[in-house]
Design a protein around this motif. Sequence first.
Motif, short mmCIF file in Angstrom:
data_model
loop_
_atom_site.label_atom_id
_atom_site.label_comp_id
_atom_site.label_asym_id
_atom_site.label_seq_id
_atom_site.Cartn_x
_atom_site.Cartn_y
_atom_site.Cartn_z
N HIS A 142 27.77 26.89 11.52
CA HIS A 142 27.42 28.13 10.81
C HIS A 142 26.63 27.87 9.53
CE1 HIS A 142 30.44 27.50 7.68
NE2 HIS A 142 31.32 27.19 8.60
N GLY A 143 26.11 28.93 8.95
CA GLY A 143 25.31 28.84 7.74
C GLY A 143 26.15 28.96 6.47
N ALA A 144 25.49 28.81 5.33
CA ALA A 144 26.16 28.91 4.03
C ALA A 144 26.77 30.29 3.84
CB ALA A 144 25.16 28.63 2.91
N GLY A 145 27.99 30.31 3.35
CA GLY A 145 28.68 31.57 3.11
C GLY A 145 29.36 32.15 4.33
N HIS A 146 29.11 31.55 5.49
CA HIS A 146 29.71 32.03 6.72
C HIS A 146 30.91 31.18 7.10
CE1 HIS A 146 25.68 34.03 8.15
NE2 HIS A 146 26.26 34.68 7.17
N PRO A 203 17.23 23.97 3.42
CA PRO A 203 17.22 24.90 2.28
C PRO A 203 17.24 24.13 0.96
CG PRO A 203 18.89 25.51 3.91
CD PRO A 203 18.40 24.15 4.28
N GLY A 204 16.58 24.71 -0.04
CA GLY A 204 16.60 24.10 -1.36
C GLY A 204 15.43 23.19 -1.64
N HIS A 205 14.65 22.87 -0.60
CA HIS A 205 13.48 22.03 -0.77
C HIS A 205 12.26 22.88 -0.46
CE1 HIS A 205 16.18 18.69 -1.12
NE2 HIS A 205 16.64 18.85 0.10
N MET A 238 10.34 33.26 -0.11
CA MET A 238 11.23 34.33 0.31
C MET A 238 10.72 35.67 -0.21
SD MET A 238 14.51 33.83 -2.24
CE MET A 238 14.54 32.04 -2.13
N SER A 239 11.26 36.74 0.32
CA SER A 239 10.84 38.07 -0.08
C SER A 239 11.12 38.32 -1.56
CB SER A 239 11.57 39.14 0.75
OG SER A 239 12.95 39.20 0.39
N ALA A 240 10.39 39.27 -2.14
CA ALA A 240 10.58 39.60 -3.56
C ALA A 240 12.00 40.08 -3.83
CB ALA A 240 9.57 40.67 -3.97
N LYS A 241 12.59 40.83 -2.89
CA LYS A 241 13.96 41.33 -3.07
C LYS A 241 14.96 40.18 -3.14
CE LYS A 241 13.48 45.94 -1.04
NZ LYS A 241 13.94 46.87 0.02
N LEU A 242 14.76 39.17 -2.29
CA LEU A 242 15.68 38.04 -2.32
C LEU A 242 15.45 37.19 -3.56
CD1 LEU A 242 16.03 36.84 1.38
CD2 LEU A 242 17.58 38.23 0.02
N GLN A 243 14.20 37.05 -3.97
CA GLN A 243 13.93 36.32 -5.21
C GLN A 243 14.66 36.98 -6.38
OE1 GLN A 243 9.89 34.93 -6.05
NE2 GLN A 243 9.31 35.44 -3.95
N ALA A 244 14.63 38.31 -6.41
CA ALA A 244 15.31 39.04 -7.48
C ALA A 244 16.82 38.84 -7.40
CB ALA A 244 14.96 40.52 -7.40
N LEU A 245 17.34 38.84 -6.15
CA LEU A 245 18.77 38.65 -5.95
C LEU A 245 19.22 37.29 -6.46
CD1 LEU A 245 21.51 39.51 -4.62
CD2 LEU A 245 20.70 38.36 -2.54
N PHE A 246 18.49 36.25 -6.09
CA PHE A 246 18.89 34.90 -6.49
C PHE A 246 18.63 34.64 -7.98
CE2 PHE A 246 18.21 33.95 -1.84
CZ PHE A 246 19.57 33.73 -1.57
N ALA A 247 17.72 35.42 -8.57
CA ALA A 247 17.43 35.25 -10.00
C ALA A 247 18.54 35.84 -10.87
CB ALA A 247 16.10 35.90 -10.35
N GLU A 248 19.27 36.79 -10.32
CA GLU A 248 20.35 37.42 -11.06
C GLU A 248 21.52 36.44 -11.21
OE1 GLU A 248 21.51 40.95 -9.06
OE2 GLU A 248 19.61 41.98 -9.39
N THR A 251 30.47 31.03 -2.71
CA THR A 251 29.87 30.43 -3.90
C THR A 251 29.42 28.98 -3.68
OG1 THR A 251 31.30 31.79 -5.32
CG2 THR A 251 30.25 29.88 -6.34
N ASN A 252 30.35 28.14 -3.26
CA ASN A 252 30.10 26.70 -3.24
C ASN A 252 29.00 26.22 -2.30
OD1 ASN A 252 32.02 26.44 -5.20
ND2 ASN A 252 33.62 25.65 -3.86
N PRO A 253 28.88 26.75 -1.08
CA PRO A 253 27.84 26.22 -0.19
C PRO A 253 26.42 26.36 -0.74
CG PRO A 253 29.43 27.51 1.05
CD PRO A 253 29.72 27.75 -0.39
N TYR A 254 26.23 27.28 -1.67
CA TYR A 254 24.90 27.51 -2.23
C TYR A 254 24.56 26.59 -3.39
CZ TYR A 254 25.36 31.78 0.50
OH TYR A 254 25.55 32.67 1.53
N ILE A 255 25.55 25.86 -3.89
CA ILE A 255 25.30 25.04 -5.07
C ILE A 255 25.56 23.56 -4.82
CG2 ILE A 255 25.76 26.92 -6.68
CD1 ILE A 255 28.52 25.79 -7.17
#
Length: 289
Positions: A32-36, A134-136, A144-154, A209-213
């Motif tokens: 599975h993917g991150a967060g799943h 991911p991450g590279h 990624m889309s502008a909406k996701l960029q905004a999400l991850f920037a928050e 939280t953790n899989p993304y960092i």
Amino acid sequence: MPIEQRMIKVNGVELSMESFGRPVDPAILLVHGAGHSLLAWEEGFVQRLVAEGRYVIRFDSRDAGLSTSYRAGAPSYGLRDLIADAAGLIDALGLSSAHVVGMSQGAAIGQLLALDHPGLVASLTLASSTPGGPGHEYPDLPQMSAKLQALFAEEAAGPDWADRTGVIEYLVEAERLFAAASRPFDESGMRTVATRVVHPTANIAAQLTNPYIIDGGEPWRGRLGRITAPTLVLHGTEDPLFPIEHGRALAKEIPGARFVAMAQTGHEVFPRAQWDTVVPAILEHTKAR
């Protein structure tokens, strides 16, 4: 229903796993993917593979579901540990090899598993992925889309993790941003999925939280040409995280890889509308050679 549910200890951690079908049939390992968690792979999807003679294993990575978890925000492991976990799980199950099917971060694990443990990977199916994981980021591929960029920037604190209902709603709204824009978002269905995922999870804050960092290690895009496992690349035509050019580039860089586009699909775990495309493709890819 799974024929087996148990905890398996590998690399000093415990991984929750379920298996379906006959162990004598070709084995498919779902990553599975991150967060799943393992529940991301719907049982109906699994049963369609089993009905055609596949032995299917799904498991919770570290910090997912019922597997070993760490304090949210402080994972003491990296992506390479998840590779070692997948390899250890295949060994612990007594399998000489497995057909590895990975989605997003799970596909990154699949890429490195095929590179670092080629004897364990009978074939490779990479969904919603990117070359090198991911991450590279690479300038030749779209962002990624502008909406996701905004999400991850928050730098939001996230929901109140003790409020399970609030976490479910948080998940529903997050998944909305990753879904295909051309298809009506199934809010009710996603809420059912989120409820099924959240309630049995031991540490939902860590899972989300953790899989993304975690440390992704050094980029490996330059090594993709060394993958010898037969490879199938599946990618949504409307993936907002990794636009479809990522999937095409991934397939181009792995020798002999086959590319299949999933229409009206975002960064999602095989929507049911795509099962008639995805299941035959995986069955063909994992048949005895």
